[in-house]
Design a protein around this motif. Structure first.
Motif, mmCIF file in Angstrom:
data_model
loop_
_atom_site.group_PDB
_atom_site.id
_atom_site.type_symbol
_atom_site.label_atom_id
_atom_site.label_comp_id
_atom_site.label_asym_id
_atom_site.label_seq_id
_atom_site.Cartn_x
_atom_site.Cartn_y
_atom_site.Cartn_z
ATOM 1 N N UNK A 144 -30.518 -68.650 16.922
ATOM 2 C CA UNK A 144 -30.375 -68.257 15.514
ATOM 3 C C UNK A 144 -31.050 -69.273 14.595
ATOM 4 N N UNK A 145 -31.929 -68.798 13.728
ATOM 5 C CA UNK A 145 -32.675 -69.689 12.838
ATOM 6 C C UNK A 145 -32.628 -69.134 11.432
ATOM 7 N N UNK A 146 -33.316 -69.807 10.545
ATOM 8 C CA UNK A 146 -33.511 -69.240 9.224
ATOM 9 C C UNK A 146 -32.767 -69.989 8.143
ATOM 10 N N UNK A 147 -31.746 -70.770 8.532
ATOM 11 C CA UNK A 147 -31.032 -71.534 7.519
ATOM 12 C C UNK A 147 -31.449 -73.007 7.584
ATOM 13 N N UNK A 148 -32.602 -73.267 8.243
ATOM 14 C CA UNK A 148 -33.114 -74.628 8.303
ATOM 15 C C UNK A 148 -32.498 -75.466 9.403
ATOM 16 N N UNK A 149 -31.490 -74.920 10.084
ATOM 17 C CA UNK A 149 -30.858 -75.697 11.141
ATOM 18 C C UNK A 149 -30.522 -74.792 12.314
ATOM 19 N N UNK A 150 -30.375 -75.430 13.469
ATOM 20 C CA UNK A 150 -30.161 -74.710 14.716
ATOM 21 C C UNK A 150 -28.954 -75.337 15.408
ATOM 22 N N UNK A 151 -28.111 -74.479 15.979
ATOM 23 C CA UNK A 151 -26.920 -74.984 16.653
ATOM 24 C C UNK A 151 -27.234 -75.230 18.125
ATOM 25 N N UNK A 152 -26.837 -76.407 18.595
ATOM 26 C CA UNK A 152 -27.016 -76.740 20.006
ATOM 27 C C UNK A 152 -25.663 -76.793 20.699
ATOM 28 N N UNK A 153 -25.654 -76.397 21.960
ATOM 29 C CA UNK A 153 -24.468 -76.558 22.797
ATOM 30 C C UNK A 153 -24.785 -77.603 23.857
ATOM 31 N N UNK A 154 -23.953 -78.658 23.870
ATOM 32 C CA UNK A 154 -24.133 -79.769 24.800
ATOM 33 C C UNK A 154 -23.033 -79.715 25.849
ATOM 34 N N UNK A 159 -34.610 -77.288 12.220
ATOM 35 C CA UNK A 159 -35.613 -76.470 12.903
ATOM 36 C C UNK A 159 -36.821 -77.317 13.318
ATOM 37 N N UNK A 160 -37.144 -78.327 12.505
ATOM 38 C CA UNK A 160 -38.273 -79.212 12.843
ATOM 39 C C UNK A 160 -37.976 -79.981 14.134
ATOM 40 N N UNK A 161 -36.735 -80.452 14.257
ATOM 41 C CA UNK A 161 -36.370 -81.182 15.483
ATOM 42 C C UNK A 161 -36.472 -80.276 16.711
ATOM 43 N N UNK A 162 -36.070 -79.016 16.550
ATOM 44 C CA UNK A 162 -36.174 -78.076 17.672
ATOM 45 C C UNK A 162 -37.642 -77.835 18.021
ATOM 46 N N UNK A 163 -38.493 -77.649 16.995
ATOM 47 C CA UNK A 163 -39.909 -77.395 17.244
ATOM 48 C C UNK A 163 -40.569 -78.576 17.959
ATOM 49 N N UNK A 164 -40.032 -79.790 17.723
ATOM 50 C CA UNK A 164 -40.572 -80.974 18.382
ATOM 51 C C UNK A 164 -40.094 -81.092 19.834
ATOM 52 N N UNK A 165 -39.102 -80.285 20.212
ATOM 53 C CA UNK A 165 -38.565 -80.306 21.580
ATOM 54 C C UNK A 165 -38.517 -78.900 22.176
#
Ligand SMILES: [Zn+2]
Length: 242
Positions: A183-193, A165-171
């Motif tokens: 979707x958040x809350x588990x400390x990580x966010x899924x990205x689709x590339x 989530x920190x990496x997402x907040x930085x971008x």
């Protein structure tokens, strides 16, 4: 908590799982599932459960109650229900789900062609739409449609990865969708590339199901562009050949 098998295995059509609970409204919770639950504009999956003894339970839709850690399969009216502890074979209505995956992935590319903040969206088997915070309607719809079909035909790979989530907040620019929060809350966010080069064709947080490469979408057609409020424009997308 349900294990969301569809995230890592979007092409799984059938899975054996155990019934954890049948809630007081008849909704069935499994320990793991390949059924996507209605969220982020993508409708819940449908299909059939086979239960011990050979009976079949038609699943009308799949939903996420509350905190989205659990998935509830909603049977059609009048179905016999399983019991907690039963083992079932859950079979997706794959034709429908695959069309939703194709349309969902196409909408990621639509957000590349229309580089505006996304204010809403909806995915259907035959068409999809995105709403953009876009003051003017572009006058080169044919060129945009051609560009979209070029990206599809280029058959770019579509992959998923996780960031914190920190990496997402930085971008923050990565989040195109203003109302459908990732979707958040588990400390990580899924990205689709989308794309394999150093500069991705598209990269954004998403919890949905996608095809493995853009060629699988097939040709598309941009439909109506409608005015929805002062700044909002709704862009519809259709499969061209169906
Ligand atoms: Zn997505």
């Amino acid at each position: 908590m349900t294990e969301f098998v569809f995230r890592e295995e979007p092409y799984a059509k059938s899975i054996e799982a155990q019934v954890v609970e049948v809630n007081d409204r008849g909704g069935i919770v499994l320990d793991r599932t390949i059924f996507y639950a209605n969220s982020g504009g993508q409708p819940g999956d449908t299909g059939v459960f086979e239960v011990p003894g050979g009976s079949r339970i038609e699943i009308a839709t799949t939903i996420h109650p509350g905190d989205k850690t659990e998935i509830v399969h909603v049977p059609a009216e009048g179905q016999e229900l399983p019991a907690a502890g039963d083992t079932v074979v859950a079979n997706l209505d794959w034709d429908r789900r695959h069309r939703l995956m194709r349309m969902h992935t196409a909408l990621h590319l639509l957000s590349v062609v229309f580089p505006f903040p996304v204010t809403g969206g909806s995915i259907g088997e035959d068409k999809g739409r995105l709403d953009f915070d876009m003051p003017e309607v572009p006058d080169d719809k044919d060129a945009l449609e051609a560009r979209l079909n070029e990206m599809i035909a280029a058959d770019h790979p579509v992959t998923s990865e996780w960031i914190t989530e920190e990496e997402l907040d930085a971008n923050p620019d990565m989040v195109k969708t203003m109302q459908v929060k990732p979707p958040r809350g588990q400390g990580r966010v899924r990205l689709i590339r989308i794309g394999s080069g150093p500069e991705p064709v598209d990269l954004q947080p998403c919890g949905g199901t996608h095809v493995a490469s853009t060629g699988e979408i097939g040709p598309v057609r941009i439909g109506k562009i409608e005015k929805k409020g002062r700044q909002n424009r709704r862009v519809s997308l259709h499969f061209a050949e169906e």
